[in-house]
Design an enzyme around this catalytic site. Sequence first.
Site, PDB file in Angstrom:
ATOM      1  N   LYS A   1      55.052  85.746 -14.644  1.00  0.00           N
ATOM      2  CA  LYS A   1      56.154  86.966 -13.771  1.00  0.00           C
ATOM      3  C   LYS A   1      57.365  85.397 -13.789  1.00  0.00           C
ATOM      4  O   LYS A   1      56.905  85.151 -13.907  1.00  0.00           O
ATOM      5  CB  LYS A   1      55.778  86.568 -12.244  1.00  0.00           C
ATOM      6  CG  LYS A   1      56.239  88.139 -11.542  1.00  0.00           C
ATOM      7  CD  LYS A   1      57.650  88.025 -11.180  1.00  0.00           C
ATOM      8  CE  LYS A   1      58.508  87.133 -10.446  1.00  0.00           C
ATOM      9  NZ  LYS A   1      60.328  86.979 -10.938  1.00  0.00           N
TER      10      LYS A   1
ATOM     11  N   GLU B   1      56.613  72.663 -10.355  1.00  0.00           N
ATOM     12  CA  GLU B   1      57.750  72.148 -10.038  1.00  0.00           C
ATOM     13  C   GLU B   1      59.080  71.553  -9.683  1.00  0.00           C
ATOM     14  O   GLU B   1      59.469  72.677  -9.923  1.00  0.00           O
ATOM     15  CB  GLU B   1      57.847  71.451 -12.132  1.00  0.00           C
ATOM     16  CG  GLU B   1      59.121  70.151 -12.142  1.00  0.00           C
ATOM     17  CD  GLU B   1      59.642  70.923 -13.895  1.00  0.00           C
ATOM     18  OE1 GLU B   1      58.426  71.146 -14.887  1.00  0.00           O
ATOM     19  OE2 GLU B   1      60.780  70.810 -13.678  1.00  0.00           O
TER      20      GLU B   1
ATOM     21  N   CYS C   1      65.950  71.154 -14.623  1.00  0.00           N
ATOM     22  CA  CYS C   1      65.039  70.126 -13.203  1.00  0.00           C
ATOM     23  C   CYS C   1      65.272  68.507 -13.973  1.00  0.00           C
ATOM     24  O   CYS C   1      65.879  67.752 -12.624  1.00  0.00           O
ATOM     25  CB  CYS C   1      64.325  70.558 -13.788  1.00  0.00           C
ATOM     26  SG  CYS C   1      63.655  72.301 -13.748  1.00  0.00           S
TER      27      CYS C   1
ATOM     28  N   GLU D   1      69.630  68.570  -4.680  1.00  0.00           N
ATOM     29  CA  GLU D   1      70.530  69.610  -6.236  1.00  0.00           C
ATOM     30  C   GLU D   1      71.486  70.591  -6.201  1.00  0.00           C
ATOM     31  O   GLU D   1      71.282  71.727  -5.853  1.00  0.00           O
ATOM     32  CB  GLU D   1      68.271  69.514  -6.343  1.00  0.00           C
ATOM     33  CG  GLU D   1      68.568  70.219  -8.831  1.00  0.00           C
ATOM     34  CD  GLU D   1      67.682  70.699  -8.594  1.00  0.00           C
ATOM     35  OE1 GLU D   1      66.666  71.840  -7.963  1.00  0.00           O
ATOM     36  OE2 GLU D   1      67.439  70.527  -9.257  1.00  0.00           O
TER      37      GLU D   1
END
Length: 489
Positions: free
Chosen positions: A177, A253, A287, A387
């Site tokens: 997906k 992750e 990331c 983040e």
Amino acid sequence: MRELLKVGLWLEGQEVPAQSGNTFPVYDPGRGEVVAYAARGDQADIQRAIEAARKAFYSPAWRSLNPYQRGRLWWKWARRIEKGKDHLARLLSLENGKPLKQAYDEVETTVRNFEYYAGWADKIHGRVVPISEQVLDYIRQEPLGVVGHIIPWNYPLDIFARGVAPCLAVGNTIVAKPAEETPLSTLELARLATEVGLPAGVVNVVTGLGQEAGVALASHSDIQALAFCGSIATGKQVLAAAAANIIPVVSLELGGKSPCIIFPDANLEKAAESAAWGICYNTGQSCGALSRLFVARELYDTFIDKVRATMATIQVGYGPEDPDMGPLVSEEQLERVQFYIKEGRREGAELIFGGRHPDSEPLSRGYYIEPTLFGEARPGMRIVEEEIFGPVLSILTFESEEHAVELANASSYGLSAEIWTRDLSRAHRVAAQLDVSHVTVNGGGGFGVEAPFGGVKQSGFGREGGWESILQYSRVKNIWINLDAPGSS
Ligand code: ADP
């Protein structure tokens, strides 16, 4: 006026519309306009895809392929991707906004993933366990079955390939997906898989929204494992959905707030260039982006000048025209980054460079933001703790090696880290103490498909890359054979 693409789902080796007939728009983030419509798959389409993958998993077409024959297929797939790299890179740059050169880099990493795991396909062997003369006990390394892959938009091809290549090498079949922002390039990869001869149903791609297709995949009881890469909030939902069916999430992750530590003996020119370019690569939407920069206190002024000077040379522009840095992926992402820049100023950090959304045509129409540098950043500030996923770098100072390690580890995240020093002993010592899965010393890229990468702490778990991926997409079965069974002579 550009002609609008229309793409369907990729199920059982064919492009088909969503059962509902619904679609959703795909944007060009560089212009802020719709460039395509993709099929809006939902629960019914996920059901079809999982059934197709299950059928393929047990089919003679897949089962009868010897491991080396599977490996050959990935080689063919890799060669076909390489042949179509211009088209793939343009598509990726268009839907994601990344500079064309970076899109080519990502296509190359995709190719490398398939080449690398082609090599593993016929080397995944079990072992014999010594028990006694009367027993032959052995362990098989077996595939799991149907594996779901939920993919983010920042490196859609790379993250698809790094999960799917090892997963298929073991003998699983998959339903992927892609993120709603970037379905086009992933669909192209699936199309090429069928073209080079992967049996129908081995690779299925359901495009759609996270709340529909994503939720349906994560909460389905007929998958055997799930791999997810994305935000912490969504990762928690995916974990909970999978837990309800006791489905293992083998790889999760969830981003990072990665530290880069500059010691006084570092090559300062190189370190500053690397820090500035690094945070701007993929517009900071990585990331492993090194968004917390720790410099020895005595270097602070010199280092800031160097980073600022490099940032001033970074040209922001339209991805397909190959600037140094493209736009952010979406309006939502732009708003998020602007929010953090405001927050940084409010909390008392010093905005040293950038921070603005260009206000003149044509960039004002896209989701652009300047490379941004904050000085006087301190632990506890949101720009240091959270983040941002944009080209925003915060500089902090440290007093000693121990202090640097303490500050670097004072984060709820743990993904990657970088150290700059000419002292080899210090490099090893500090690398061993950092709570991350991946450390780079003195730059140079730092990532290879041959090596494992993944999270610790809130950055998640599981490892993608290298042999570790083979382990996570397979399971062991132990077989005990009694050689002294009744009836044997
Ligand atoms: P972002 O917020 O940066 O878009 P997400 O973590 O929400 O990142 O998205 C990563 C991937 O997860 C995308 O493919 C998205 O469609 C999908 N997704 C979003 N919400 C869910 C959910 N509740 N369950 C499963 N997948 C989801």
